[in-house]
Design a protein around this motif. Sequence first.
Motif, PDB file in Angstrom:
ATOM      1  N   ARG A 250       0.828  -1.151  -0.153  1.00 55.59           N
ATOM      2  CA  ARG A 250      -0.230   0.056   0.080  1.00 55.59           C
ATOM      3  C   ARG A 250       0.651   1.625   0.221  1.00 55.59           C
ATOM      4  N   ASP A 251       2.301   1.231   0.724  1.00 54.28           N
ATOM      5  CA  ASP A 251       2.932   2.447   0.356  1.00 54.28           C
ATOM      6  C   ASP A 251       3.810   2.602  -1.156  1.00 54.28           C
ATOM      7  N   PHE A 252       3.030   1.817  -1.830  1.00 57.89           N
ATOM      8  CA  PHE A 252       3.741   1.831  -3.377  1.00 57.89           C
ATOM      9  C   PHE A 252       2.937   2.908  -3.988  1.00 57.89           C
ATOM     10  N   SER A 253       3.764   3.751  -4.856  1.00 52.46           N
ATOM     11  CA  SER A 253       3.092   5.518  -5.465  1.00 52.46           C
ATOM     12  C   SER A 253       2.845   4.893  -6.884  1.00 52.46           C
ATOM     13  N   PHE A 254       1.947   5.701  -7.236  1.00 57.38           N
ATOM     14  CA  PHE A 254       1.420   4.998  -8.667  1.00 57.38           C
ATOM     15  C   PHE A 254       2.453   6.040  -9.908  1.00 57.38           C
ATOM     16  N   GLU A 255       3.173   6.596  -9.235  1.00 54.30           N
ATOM     17  CA  GLU A 255       4.600   6.457  -9.934  1.00 54.30           C
ATOM     18  C   GLU A 255       5.552   5.413 -10.627  1.00 54.30           C
ATOM     19  N   MET A 256       5.248   5.110  -8.975  1.00 49.88           N
ATOM     20  CA  MET A 256       6.551   3.879  -8.863  1.00 49.88           C
ATOM     21  C   MET A 256       5.964   2.890  -9.808  1.00 49.88           C
ATOM     22  N   LEU A 257       4.464   3.055 -10.004  1.00 50.76           N
ATOM     23  CA  LEU A 257       3.883   1.453 -10.888  1.00 50.76           C
ATOM     24  C   LEU A 257       3.549   1.936 -11.910  1.00 50.76           C
ATOM     25  N   ASP A 258       3.765   3.226 -12.378  1.00 52.90           N
ATOM     26  CA  ASP A 258       4.482   3.490 -13.949  1.00 52.90           C
ATOM     27  C   ASP A 258       5.398   3.342 -14.129  1.00 52.90           C
ATOM     28  N   GLU A 259       6.159   3.387 -13.425  1.00 47.94           N
ATOM     29  CA  GLU A 259       7.831   2.970 -13.610  1.00 47.94           C
ATOM     30  C   GLU A 259       8.144   1.982 -13.680  1.00 47.94           C
ATOM     31  N   ALA A 260       7.110   0.575 -12.809  1.00 50.00           N
ATOM     32  CA  ALA A 260       8.108  -0.584 -13.397  1.00 50.00           C
ATOM     33  C   ALA A 260       6.586  -1.530 -14.298  1.00 50.00           C
ATOM     34  N   ARG A 261       6.034  -0.812 -14.707  1.00 51.72           N
ATOM     35  CA  ARG A 261       5.060  -1.008 -15.934  1.00 51.72           C
ATOM     36  C   ARG A 261       5.087  -1.817 -16.866  1.00 51.72           C
ATOM     37  N   ALA A 262       6.835  -1.454 -17.456  1.00 48.67           N
ATOM     38  CA  ALA A 262       6.913  -2.302 -18.533  1.00 48.67           C
ATOM     39  C   ALA A 262       7.140  -4.152 -18.544  1.00 48.67           C
ATOM     40  N   GLU A 263       7.968  -3.890 -16.879  1.00 52.64           N
ATOM     41  CA  GLU A 263       8.889  -4.980 -16.436  1.00 52.64           C
ATOM     42  C   GLU A 263       7.253  -5.891 -16.081  1.00 52.64           C
ATOM     43  N   MET A 264       6.528  -5.405 -16.037  1.00 58.11           N
ATOM     44  CA  MET A 264       4.583  -5.735 -15.063  1.00 58.11           C
ATOM     45  C   MET A 264       3.953  -6.489 -15.827  1.00 58.11           C
ATOM     46  N   GLY A 265       4.183  -5.922 -17.541  1.00 52.50           N
ATOM     47  CA  GLY A 265       3.531  -5.909 -18.296  1.00 52.50           C
ATOM     48  C   GLY A 265       2.042  -5.432 -17.926  1.00 52.50           C
ATOM     49  N   GLU A 266       1.235  -4.961 -18.608  1.00 56.43           N
ATOM     50  CA  GLU A 266       0.019  -4.739 -18.890  1.00 56.43           C
ATOM     51  C   GLU A 266      -1.130  -4.716 -18.134  1.00 56.43           C
ATOM     52  N   THR A 267      -1.478  -6.998 -17.613  1.00 51.94           N
ATOM     53  CA  THR A 267      -2.174  -7.070 -16.991  1.00 51.94           C
ATOM     54  C   THR A 267      -1.869  -6.949 -15.661  1.00 51.94           C
ATOM     55  N   SER A 268      -1.420  -6.952 -15.159  1.00 56.71           N
ATOM     56  CA  SER A 268      -0.782  -6.812 -13.745  1.00 56.71           C
ATOM     57  C   SER A 268      -0.409  -5.110 -13.281  1.00 56.71           C
ATOM     58  N   TYR A 269      -0.197  -4.798 -13.485  1.00 56.99           N
ATOM     59  CA  TYR A 269      -0.035  -3.308 -13.704  1.00 56.99           C
ATOM     60  C   TYR A 269      -2.235  -3.250 -13.897  1.00 56.99           C
TER      61      TYR A 269
END
Length: 395
Positions: A250-269
Amino acid sequence: MQEQLIKNTSEAFRSAFQSEPERIFLAPGRINIIGEHVDYSDGFVLPAAIDKHICFAVKKTDDSGTCTFFAKDFNESFTFKVKEKQSPVSQTWANYLLGVFNAIQESGKEIGGLQIAFSSTIPMGSGLSSSAALECGFAYILNEIFNLNLTKKALALIGQKAEHTFVGVQCGIMDQFSSVFGKEHRVIMLDCHSLDHQYFEANLDGYSLVLFDSCVKHTHLTSGYNNRRKDVDLGKKALWEKFPAVQKFRDFSFEMLDEARAEMGETSYKRCFYLLKEIKRVEEAAQALSEGNAEYLGKLLNETHAGLSEEFEVSCEELDFMVEKTLRQNGVLGARMMGGGFGGCSINLIKDEHVDEVIETITALYKAAFGIEMKIYRVKISDGINEYKRNELVI
């Protein structure tokens, strides 16, 4: 309704055991106002106990060797010996009770003989947690009658363990916690991981919470749930590889999520985006409720349904139809699917003066679209498990 339930259960006891019950206990079902699928992602949920109950009529017996149950709604009995090691049986409802007894027995506590008749106004299979009420109600009874000195938290965990070990359902703790810790006119903001919790006033004067039961359960609930867990775990892995210093999801920010988007793929994002948004919505909903801001609470409910349908993808045609049509009606502030998904109930926030017309309209529309008679449950936020005595509740 409660008085009638107590009367019917007491009569069932007299019929089954040819004597009078000594004590009456009530264990409630629950709703979750908001916070779906976040319990396994360091999030908060916002449940409340409701005014639908399992009633237990109970008598301690001289025969300390056996416990006998009479399930009025099934017209079935079950007896077991309290000195023996228990194992699951073919009567499913009995396993919830045996699992509780087994968990208490394993802790070394001594339990004597009992006669119990029980009956329920919690609709089974509708996502209102009749199973948790059964488990925790029995644990509460044993704790009271045999002076086991178990804490409320211990009772909730015993109920959860019973479901894991004797029923085979790997449920979270929310349902049991709500049944034990519920308070009238209050919701519980619960961290399902640490069990830290706080109460918020549910200021809903002029508004009603009404559940519309779709009466459908799609068979891919289990597989869909497991697949969502895998998607989320992949996303979490990518996030923690990139940001190892973050302690809780819950402490991850949306900016962090965007930075990891390519690695996790669209579904997990998409899955993780929904979860982070939902965790924040729970905190906002608790605040909105305590301030009596029903309009904002309704907006949050609508956002949750959109997220569950489009980002987490656990809704279904029937629920999406029901929510969409409900939101078009006068006096409706919010509507969303409630629970794990793929069927079950929607929870609807409606102005009191519009409740009847909304029910009438949606019932007709749903029947015309799917040929199914929708079920309606009007609920009020109520106390957790309690003992009933002389027209008053002992909590």
